[in-house]
Motif scaffolding. Structure first.
Motif, mmCIF file in Angstrom:
data_model
loop_
_atom_site.group_PDB
_atom_site.id
_atom_site.type_symbol
_atom_site.label_atom_id
_atom_site.label_comp_id
_atom_site.label_asym_id
_atom_site.label_seq_id
_atom_site.Cartn_x
_atom_site.Cartn_y
_atom_site.Cartn_z
ATOM 1 N N LYS A 1 0.847 -1.181 0.000
ATOM 2 C CA LYS A 1 0.000 0.000 0.000
ATOM 3 C C LYS A 1 0.886 1.235 0.000
ATOM 4 C CE LYS A 1 -3.908 -1.895 2.526
ATOM 5 N NZ LYS A 1 -4.729 -1.752 3.733
ATOM 6 N N ARG A 2 0.953 1.890 -1.133
ATOM 7 C CA ARG A 2 1.762 3.099 -1.233
ATOM 8 C C ARG A 2 0.845 4.294 -1.403
ATOM 9 N NH1 ARG A 2 6.667 1.403 -5.247
ATOM 10 N NH2 ARG A 2 7.645 -0.043 -3.801
ATOM 11 N N PRO A 3 0.956 5.231 -0.478
ATOM 12 C CA PRO A 3 0.142 6.434 -0.659
ATOM 13 C C PRO A 3 0.702 7.262 -1.806
ATOM 14 C CG PRO A 3 1.603 6.700 1.216
ATOM 15 C CD PRO A 3 1.771 5.289 0.717
ATOM 16 N N GLY A 4 -0.173 7.978 -2.430
ATOM 17 C CA GLY A 4 0.288 8.822 -3.524
ATOM 18 C C GLY A 4 -0.681 8.793 -4.672
ATOM 19 N N LYS A 5 -0.159 9.147 -5.788
ATOM 20 C CA LYS A 5 -0.985 9.256 -6.983
ATOM 21 C C LYS A 5 -1.300 7.882 -7.562
ATOM 22 C CE LYS A 5 -1.384 12.335 -10.812
ATOM 23 N NZ LYS A 5 -0.770 13.364 -11.612
ATOM 24 N N VAL A 6 -2.553 7.692 -7.922
ATOM 25 C CA VAL A 6 -2.984 6.440 -8.526
ATOM 26 C C VAL A 6 -2.614 6.469 -10.003
ATOM 27 C CG1 VAL A 6 -4.978 5.001 -9.065
ATOM 28 C CG2 VAL A 6 -4.866 6.221 -6.889
ATOM 29 N N LYS A 7 -2.015 5.401 -10.488
ATOM 30 C CA LYS A 7 -1.675 5.326 -11.906
ATOM 31 C C LYS A 7 -2.924 4.978 -12.696
ATOM 32 C CE LYS A 7 3.139 4.002 -11.613
ATOM 33 N NZ LYS A 7 4.145 3.028 -12.020
ATOM 34 N N ILE B 1 -12.948 13.400 -21.188
ATOM 35 C CA ILE B 1 -11.799 13.530 -20.290
ATOM 36 C C ILE B 1 -12.263 13.701 -18.850
ATOM 37 C CG2 ILE B 1 -9.874 15.056 -19.684
ATOM 38 C CD1 ILE B 1 -9.533 15.504 -22.737
ATOM 39 N N VAL B 2 -13.297 14.508 -18.637
ATOM 40 C CA VAL B 2 -13.819 14.719 -17.282
ATOM 41 C C VAL B 2 -14.346 13.406 -16.705
ATOM 42 C CG1 VAL B 2 -15.680 15.837 -15.965
ATOM 43 C CG2 VAL B 2 -14.317 17.160 -17.591
ATOM 44 N N VAL B 3 -15.119 12.672 -17.486
ATOM 45 C CA VAL B 3 -15.688 11.407 -17.012
ATOM 46 C C VAL B 3 -14.583 10.382 -16.743
ATOM 47 C CG1 VAL B 3 -17.099 9.437 -17.722
ATOM 48 C CG2 VAL B 3 -17.952 11.745 -18.023
ATOM 49 N N SER B 4 -13.510 10.395 -17.529
ATOM 50 C CA SER B 4 -12.436 9.426 -17.323
ATOM 51 C C SER B 4 -11.648 9.702 -16.049
ATOM 52 C CB SER B 4 -11.485 9.413 -18.520
ATOM 53 O OG SER B 4 -10.668 10.558 -18.538
ATOM 54 N N LYS B 5 -11.703 10.921 -15.533
ATOM 55 C CA LYS B 5 -10.975 11.265 -14.309
ATOM 56 C C LYS B 5 -11.745 10.875 -13.047
ATOM 57 C CE LYS B 5 -7.594 13.223 -16.473
ATOM 58 N NZ LYS B 5 -6.306 12.584 -16.555
ATOM 59 N N ILE B 6 -13.020 10.580 -13.178
ATOM 60 C CA ILE B 6 -13.846 10.215 -12.023
ATOM 61 C C ILE B 6 -13.682 8.721 -11.742
ATOM 62 C CG2 ILE B 6 -16.206 10.084 -11.126
ATOM 63 C CD1 ILE B 6 -16.874 12.457 -12.964
ATOM 64 N N ASP B 7 -13.515 8.378 -10.468
ATOM 65 C CA ASP B 7 -13.391 6.979 -10.076
ATOM 66 C C ASP B 7 -14.683 6.234 -10.411
ATOM 67 O OD1 ASP B 7 -12.489 4.609 -8.930
ATOM 68 O OD2 ASP B 7 -13.072 5.210 -6.892
ATOM 69 N N TYR B 8 -14.543 5.103 -11.072
ATOM 70 C CA TYR B 8 -15.731 4.388 -11.541
ATOM 71 C C TYR B 8 -16.577 3.844 -10.394
ATOM 72 C CZ TYR B 8 -13.439 -0.104 -10.695
ATOM 73 O OH TYR B 8 -12.836 -1.177 -10.110
ATOM 74 N N HIS B 9 -16.038 3.701 -9.208
ATOM 75 C CA HIS B 9 -16.834 3.233 -8.072
ATOM 76 C C HIS B 9 -17.907 4.266 -7.691
ATOM 77 C CE1 HIS B 9 -13.205 0.683 -7.519
ATOM 78 N NE2 HIS B 9 -14.148 -0.212 -7.322
ATOM 79 N N TRP B 10 -17.650 5.514 -7.996
ATOM 80 C CA TRP B 10 -18.606 6.571 -7.682
ATOM 81 C C TRP B 10 -19.900 6.380 -8.451
ATOM 82 C CZ3 TRP B 10 -20.767 10.635 -10.552
ATOM 83 C CH2 TRP B 10 -21.416 11.595 -9.793
ATOM 84 N N TYR B 11 -19.814 5.818 -9.659
ATOM 85 C CA TYR B 11 -21.001 5.622 -10.483
ATOM 86 C C TYR B 11 -21.946 4.573 -9.895
ATOM 87 C CZ TYR B 11 -18.625 8.335 -14.048
ATOM 88 O OH TYR B 11 -17.985 9.330 -14.722
ATOM 89 N N THR B 12 -21.438 3.685 -9.062
ATOM 90 C CA THR B 12 -22.318 2.668 -8.474
ATOM 91 C C THR B 12 -23.357 3.298 -7.550
ATOM 92 O OG1 THR B 12 -20.758 2.243 -6.669
ATOM 93 C CG2 THR B 12 -20.572 0.862 -8.630
ATOM 94 N N LYS B 13 -23.048 4.456 -6.995
ATOM 95 C CA LYS B 13 -24.028 5.152 -6.145
ATOM 96 C C LYS B 13 -25.217 5.651 -6.965
ATOM 97 C CE LYS B 13 -20.389 6.738 -3.078
ATOM 98 N NZ LYS B 13 -19.599 7.890 -2.635
ATOM 99 N N LEU B 14 -24.989 5.899 -8.243
ATOM 100 C CA LEU B 14 -26.046 6.425 -9.108
ATOM 101 C C LEU B 14 -26.884 5.333 -9.774
ATOM 102 C CD1 LEU B 14 -24.037 9.237 -10.898
ATOM 103 C CD2 LEU B 14 -25.541 9.454 -8.934
#
Length: 97
Positions: free
Chosen positions: A6-12, A68-81
């Motif tokens: 587990k490395r904190p930082g930027k997600v690739k 581009i905006v949609v690709s930057k959003i974590d896909y797990h967030w869409y499960t709430k919708l």
């Protein structure tokens, strides 16, 4: 061992560049087809042979910004919708009958 994984930082983020190239190719090809099929008609009706080409190009540019905006959003967030999207889809199906 678990702490090392587990490395904190930027997600690739990984993109499928062949898919992106295919999308860009199809969009450019579509713009060429729009210009080819509508330039004469736009010249006669509107006085600008590039009218439909510019209009479609602006829509294409806005769509790429949205992509581009949609690709930057974590896909797990869409499960709430999902429940809201399901209800809206059912409502639209009822409206079409």
């Amino acid at each position: 061992m678990a702490e090392r994984m587990k490395r904190p930082g930027k997600v690739k983020r990984f993109y499928d560049y062949s898919l992106l190239a295919a999308i860009i190719f199809l969009c450019v090809f579509g713009l060429i087809i729009v210009y080819s099929s509508s330039s004469y008609s736009a010249e006669l009706k509107l006085g600008d042979p590039l009218y439909y080409f510019k209009r479609q190009g602006a829509i294409l540019a806005a769509s790429f910004v949205g992509m581009i905006v949609v690709s930057k959003i974590d896909y797990h967030w869409y499960t709430k919708l999902t429940p809201l999207a399901w209800i809206m889809a059912m409502g639209m199906m009822v409206l079409t009958n």
